[in-house]
Scaffold this active site. Structure first.
Site, PDB file in Angstrom:
ATOM      1  N   ASP A 102      -6.630  -3.932  -6.194  1.00  0.00           N
ATOM      2  CA  ASP A 102      -6.246  -2.612  -5.676  1.00  0.00           C
ATOM      3  C   ASP A 102      -4.777  -2.271  -5.954  1.00  0.00           C
ATOM      4  O   ASP A 102      -4.395  -1.107  -6.061  1.00  0.00           O
ATOM      5  CB  ASP A 102      -6.456  -2.517  -4.151  1.00  0.00           C
ATOM      6  CG  ASP A 102      -7.656  -3.276  -3.636  1.00  0.00           C
ATOM      7  OD1 ASP A 102      -8.073  -4.254  -4.283  1.00  0.00           O
ATOM      8  OD2 ASP A 102      -8.172  -2.920  -2.574  1.00  0.00           O
ATOM      9  N   ASP A 115       0.789  -1.238   0.000  1.00  0.00           N
ATOM     10  CA  ASP A 115       0.000   0.000   0.000  1.00  0.00           C
ATOM     11  C   ASP A 115       0.822   1.291   0.000  1.00  0.00           C
ATOM     12  O   ASP A 115       0.283   2.376   0.256  1.00  0.00           O
ATOM     13  CB  ASP A 115      -0.942   0.015   1.217  1.00  0.00           C
ATOM     14  CG  ASP A 115      -2.154  -0.884   0.991  1.00  0.00           C
ATOM     15  OD1 ASP A 115      -2.655  -0.905  -0.141  1.00  0.00           O
ATOM     16  OD2 ASP A 115      -2.577  -1.557   1.940  1.00  0.00           O
TER      17      ASP A 115
HETATM   18  N1  GLY Z   1      -7.374  -1.023  -0.752  1.00  0.00           N
HETATM   19  C1  GLY Z   1      -8.295  -1.447   0.232  1.00  0.00           C
HETATM   20  C2  GLY Z   1      -9.680  -1.131  -0.095  1.00  0.00           C
HETATM   21  O1  GLY Z   1      -9.997  -0.647  -1.161  1.00  0.00           O
HETATM   22  O2  GLY Z   1     -10.512  -1.365   0.762  1.00  0.00           O
END
Ligand code: GLY
Length: 414
Positions: free
Chosen positions: A190, A130
């Site tokens: 994601d 992330d």
């Molecule tokens: N990247 C985590 C979410 O979209 O919840």
């Protein structure tokens, strides 16, 4: 017609119709929302101070992982904040940078720096994918908008940490380390978002390995994450020795075979951005196909603010996910710049989303824990953050507004 009737019509037109025509000035959605955001974010900053002062965790925890950024709102209306290691920690700082970009008021730069600095430790965090969200949406904007030379090395260190998660045999970046009993090497859709940090690092350093990792990840994801209709699986698990796919599942969606709405939004944004960085038409086609999936889906509501999963079983009695709508709107503005027969339509959809969010989904000033938008859903499948404000919904809302403003004023987006 009798003279009296004609006079009556003239009087009616003058008194009621003409003034209302005159006052129908088109709404300036961008200015209106930035004015609202300016007041609401000042309130939010005040609440963050209060929340940190009332932190009831033990003092060791407070020192080891101080609360640095708003994430969402509790049932009682109070602000929930997170420490720097949370995947959402960069978005609030990012919003403040966007305020500075729009207003040029040094007050916002000062605040942005104040909420960006405490995230620096994350540049060395090799335990998550992330880092694009955490570092590039905070320090990345700082570097772009202000003369803060030390931010360059912070972004670069984060890119190195992200690249350290690359698995060459599978040609992907590992997303999560948690839930080891469920997956060997999970990649979530994601993850496409974090590639932007690697593209930047490659340009900045001249080291093409960042670029190659990003392109390999995008290609492998394009091959394995999408169904024929461009619905996506949320999680694909890889064998890092053979490179084979072990299984395709979900974590935050309704079911393994459903299409989790925010996943579609990340995919749309991710492939649009990857096209920008590579100019490879395959990614542009992919982004257009994802947009087509979203906007032709029978379960997309008329106001274009989607339910949390396209296949959620109780539609229309399911919560919406405003965060998916704001990510989608921002991506569509960029996609509208790349031509093709749908370009005008992409902008119109994005405009409609922003208009409807403004009219029907906005938070109340000096309330709602200082957030801008209501009705997002983090993970209904995990019974978490259902129908609440979320910091990333607000971040992409401001980003989309800025993109709209730049397009309409013939300015470059990047
Ligand atoms: N990247 C985590 C979410 O979209 O919840």
């Amino acid at each position: 017609m009798k003279t009296k009737t004609v006079i009556s019509i003239l009087v009616f037109t003058t008194l009621f119709l003409l003034p209302s025509c005159k006052s129908e000035k088109p709404r300036d959605i961008v200015a209106e929302n930035f004015e609202f955001a300016a007041q609401q974010l000042e309130y939010a900053v005040m609440l963050t101070e209060e929340t940190v002062n009332n932190d009831t965790r033990d003092s060791l925890k407070k020192v080891a992982s101080p609360l640095v950024s708003p994430r969402t709102m509790a049932d009682d209306g109070s602000l929930i904040m997170v420490p720097a290691r949370d995947w959402t920690s960069g978005f609030f700082a990012g919003e403040l940078w966007y305020m500075y970009e729009y207003t040029k008021d040094p007050k916002w730069e000062e605040l942005a720096i104040r909420f960006t600095s405490p995230l620096e430790s994350q540049k060395l965090n090799k335990g998550t994918h992330d880092l694009g969200f955490m570092i590039f949406d905070s320090f990345g904007h700082g570097l772009r908008l202000s003369d803060l030379s030390d931010y360059k090395e912070i972004n670069m260190a984060a890119a190195r940490s992200l690249a350290s998660r690359y698995k060459p045999n599978a040609r992907i970046i590992r997303s999560w380390d948690h839930n080891g009993q469920k997956w060997d090497c999970p990649v979530i859709i994601d993850n496409m978002m974090n590639l932007e940090l690697l593209f930047w690092a490659s340009k900045e350093s001249g080291d093409t390995s960042f670029y190659n990792i990003a392109v390999n990840h995008a290609n492998t994801t394009m091959k394995n994450h999408f169904r024929e209709d461009y619905g996506t699986w949320h999680v694909v698990d890889y064998d890092t020795i053979t490179g084979e796919v072990r299984k395709k599942t979900t974590h935050q969606g309704f079911a393994d075979e459903s299409s989790w709405t925010r996943g579609e939004a990340w995919a749309l944004y991710g492939y649009t951005m990857t096209y920008r960085e590579t100019k490879n038409e395959d990614y542009l086609t992919q982004a257009r196909n994802i947009a087509n999936f979203i906007f032709t889906h029978p379960n997309l509501p008329d106001d274009l603010i989607p339910y949390w999963d396209f296949d959620a079983p109780e539609i229309p009695n399911e919560p919406r996910d405003v965060s998916a709508a704001t990510i989608t709107a921002s991506a569509l503005y960029e996609l509208s710049l790349y031509g093709g027969e749908m370009a005008v339509q992409y902008k119109e959809w994005a405009d409609t989303i922003l208009k409807n969010l403004t009219s029907h989904y906005r938070a109340t000033l000096e309330s709602d824990a200082g957030f801008l938008l209501l009705h997002s859903t983090g993970a209904k499948s995990l019974n978490s953050e259902i129908d609440v404000p979320l910091v990333y919904a607000d971040y992409y809302f401001l980003e989309a507004l800025l993109r709209k403003s730049k397009i309409e004023n013939n300015q470059s987006l990047f």
